[in-house]
Design an enzyme around this catalytic site. Sequence first.
Site, PDB file in Angstrom:
ATOM      1  N   GLY A  10       0.870  -1.177   0.000  1.00 56.42           N
ATOM      2  CA  GLY A  10       0.000   0.000   0.000  1.00 56.42           C
ATOM      3  C   GLY A  10       0.905   1.224   0.000  1.00 56.42           C
ATOM      4  N   GLY A  11       0.852   1.977  -1.065  1.00 58.79           N
ATOM      5  CA  GLY A  11       1.761   3.117  -1.203  1.00 58.79           C
ATOM      6  C   GLY A  11       1.036   4.447  -1.177  1.00 58.79           C
ATOM      7  N   ASP A  34       2.216  -1.365  -4.642  1.00 54.29           N
ATOM      8  CA  ASP A  34       0.806  -0.984  -4.816  1.00 54.29           C
ATOM      9  C   ASP A  34       0.249  -1.762  -6.007  1.00 54.29           C
ATOM     10  OD1 ASP A  34      -1.704   0.755  -4.985  1.00 54.29           O
ATOM     11  OD2 ASP A  34      -0.597   1.818  -3.421  1.00 54.29           O
ATOM     12  N   ARG A  85     -11.271   5.799   5.246  1.00 51.78           N
ATOM     13  CA  ARG A  85     -12.631   6.319   5.459  1.00 51.78           C
ATOM     14  C   ARG A  85     -12.839   7.651   4.772  1.00 51.78           C
ATOM     15  NH1 ARG A  85     -14.309   6.845  11.532  1.00 51.78           N
ATOM     16  NH2 ARG A  85     -12.110   6.996  12.084  1.00 51.78           N
ATOM     17  N   VAL A 121      -2.298  -2.441   9.290  1.00 54.53           N
ATOM     18  CA  VAL A 121      -2.793  -1.100   9.615  1.00 54.53           C
ATOM     19  C   VAL A 121      -4.184  -0.872   8.995  1.00 54.53           C
ATOM     20  CG1 VAL A 121      -2.265   1.387   9.456  1.00 54.53           C
ATOM     21  CG2 VAL A 121      -0.396  -0.254   9.669  1.00 54.53           C
ATOM     22  N   ARG A 154      -2.508   9.448  20.785  1.00 52.12           N
ATOM     23  CA  ARG A 154      -3.513  10.523  20.786  1.00 52.12           C
ATOM     24  C   ARG A 154      -3.876  10.915  22.222  1.00 52.12           C
ATOM     25  NH1 ARG A 154      -6.811   7.770  15.696  1.00 52.12           N
ATOM     26  NH2 ARG A 154      -5.974   9.174  14.124  1.00 52.12           N
ATOM     27  N   HIS A 178     -10.047  -0.985  17.880  1.00 50.39           N
ATOM     28  CA  HIS A 178      -9.725   0.325  17.305  1.00 50.39           C
ATOM     29  C   HIS A 178     -11.001   0.941  16.743  1.00 50.39           C
ATOM     30  CE1 HIS A 178      -7.298   3.426  15.590  1.00 50.39           C
ATOM     31  NE2 HIS A 178      -7.482   3.067  14.338  1.00 50.39           N
TER      32      HIS A 178
HETATM   33  N1  APR Z   1      -2.690  -4.285  -3.064  1.00 49.36           N
HETATM   34  C1  APR Z   1      -1.826  -3.286  -2.792  1.00 49.36           C
HETATM   35  N2  APR Z   1      -2.218  -2.012  -2.573  1.00 49.36           N
HETATM   36  C2  APR Z   1      -3.519  -1.738  -2.660  1.00 49.36           C
HETATM   37  C3  APR Z   1      -4.493  -2.746  -2.950  1.00 49.36           C
HETATM   38  C4  APR Z   1      -4.016  -4.064  -3.161  1.00 49.36           C
HETATM   39  N3  APR Z   1      -4.846  -5.072  -3.431  1.00 49.36           N
HETATM   40  N4  APR Z   1      -5.708  -2.165  -2.960  1.00 49.36           N
HETATM   41  C5  APR Z   1      -5.523  -0.863  -2.698  1.00 49.36           C
HETATM   42  N5  APR Z   1      -4.212  -0.593  -2.519  1.00 49.36           N
HETATM   43  C6  APR Z   1      -3.547   0.680  -2.273  1.00 49.36           C
HETATM   44  C7  APR Z   1      -4.237   1.867  -2.942  1.00 49.36           C
HETATM   45  O1  APR Z   1      -3.957   1.917  -4.328  1.00 49.36           O
HETATM   46  C8  APR Z   1      -3.640   3.038  -2.165  1.00 49.36           C
HETATM   47  O2  APR Z   1      -2.472   3.573  -2.785  1.00 49.36           O
HETATM   48  O3  APR Z   1      -3.577   1.022  -0.895  1.00 49.36           O
HETATM   49  C9  APR Z   1      -3.271   2.412  -0.810  1.00 49.36           C
HETATM   50  C10 APR Z   1      -4.033   3.004   0.353  1.00 49.36           C
HETATM   51  O4  APR Z   1      -3.638   4.314   0.486  1.00 49.36           O
HETATM   52  P1  APR Z   1      -4.646   5.507   0.847  1.00 49.36           P
HETATM   53  O5  APR Z   1      -5.883   5.380   0.039  1.00 49.36           O
HETATM   54  O6  APR Z   1      -3.865   6.774   0.766  1.00 49.36           O
HETATM   55  O7  APR Z   1      -5.039   5.183   2.357  1.00 49.36           O
HETATM   56  P2  APR Z   1      -4.191   5.449   3.711  1.00 49.36           P
HETATM   57  O8  APR Z   1      -4.575   6.764   4.271  1.00 49.36           O
HETATM   58  O9  APR Z   1      -2.761   5.166   3.467  1.00 49.36           O
HETATM   59  O10 APR Z   1      -4.856   4.333   4.653  1.00 49.36           O
HETATM   60  C11 APR Z   1      -4.723   2.961   4.368  1.00 49.36           C
HETATM   61  O11 APR Z   1      -4.975   2.314   6.662  1.00 49.36           O
HETATM   62  O12 APR Z   1      -5.603   3.529   8.549  1.00 49.36           O
HETATM   63  C12 APR Z   1      -6.026   2.646   7.546  1.00 49.36           C
HETATM   64  O13 APR Z   1      -8.336   3.209   7.303  1.00 49.36           O
HETATM   65  C13 APR Z   1      -7.077   3.273   6.698  1.00 49.36           C
HETATM   66  O14 APR Z   1      -7.713   1.234   5.618  1.00 49.36           O
HETATM   67  C14 APR Z   1      -6.988   2.444   5.446  1.00 49.36           C
HETATM   68  C15 APR Z   1      -5.489   2.132   5.362  1.00 49.36           C
END
Ligand code: APR
Length: 313
Positions: A10-11, A34, A85, A121, A154, A178
């Site tokens: 997840g990037g 990602d 969210r 996470v 927090r 959480h």
């Molecule tokens: N494999 C890899 N990456 C993925 C996949 C997958 N199958 N599906 C989605 N992603 C990537 C998205 O493309 C995105 O870049 O996960 C990333 C999530 O990043 P953000 O949307 O910026 O979310 P972020 O704020 O980093 O939060 C991620 O952590 O705290 C929790 O609730 C939050 O579930 C959320 C997660």
Amino acid sequence: MARKKIALIGGGQIGGIMALLTAQKQLGDVVMLDIPEMEGMVKGKMLDMAEGTAVGGYDANMTGTSNYADIEGADVVIITAGLPRKPGMTRDDLLDINVKIITNVANQVKKYCPNAFCIIVTNPLDSMVYAFRKITGFSKNMVCGMAGVLDSSRFRSFIAMELNVSVEDVAATVLGGHGPTMVPLPRLTTVGGIPLTELMDAETIEAISKRTRAAGTEIVKLLGNGSAFFSPAASAIEMANSYLLDKKRVLPVAALLEGEYGINNYYLGVPAVIGAGGVEKIIEVKLNDDEQALLQVSLDAVKGAIVDVDERI
Ligand code: APR
């Protein structure tokens, strides 16, 4: 000694900050993964960071990928893959979509990093870490969830702001799931070794506990698009740091309970020792009746989500 390898699945927002913190703390090389549609984005983000290593003063290979083979042999895997969210959503609203994503990620991590310390996470946290463990079958000490470090950070921050003291001197823990049912423990909170209850009236403590329980939602509302990312990233890296340096920090994490606190086969936030063995020990604190009742409410909330997970995987 070769550098350690940290894989970030997840990037997005949290992933990016974690990559930077990992490099700044010199924990090792970072691979951020990602989905294929986002490959350019992660490659660009990591190249940008790599180009800053000279002025940042840290040595680390920083790469972006959408190919799971590139995470092979990682020592630590931190997973934020999934949706965050939006205003008006609860963490549980994310379950349907994120459980599919975690299923896919877990199968790949199982294949390429069977010995990694895995920190989840993605929300809803307690059920996503349960799902990841169920799919991988990894040993329970190597799979945990990041929530308590953030929730207690927090809580500690709000206390420090209120008392106008250094947050470093505020020691606190937050138990449970959480979500809005998490259980801050003011009775066990200290400020420079002095019980919080000696320094603050009950009304103020309750207001701070309430704000802590809703702190994620407060940020979601303010941002308008997405959820908190600086403090979650720092919290996950604190856990990775304790594992990689065998610091044996006592941190609240979502750990698999097998009888501790009278709870069986659920992941829930509890204080634990994080060292080279992963979650080396769960610390059981004797709770008073009120605290135990609040923990039960939190467990009941998590149980509902676990039923949904079990129906899907
Ligand atoms: N494999 C890899 N990456 C993925 C996949 C997958 N199958 N599906 C989605 N992603 C990537 C998205 O493309 C995105 O870049 O996960 C990333 C999530 O990043 P953000 O949307 O910026 O979310 P972020 O704020 O980093 O939060 C991620 O952590 O705290 C929790 O609730 C939050 O579930 C959320 C997660």
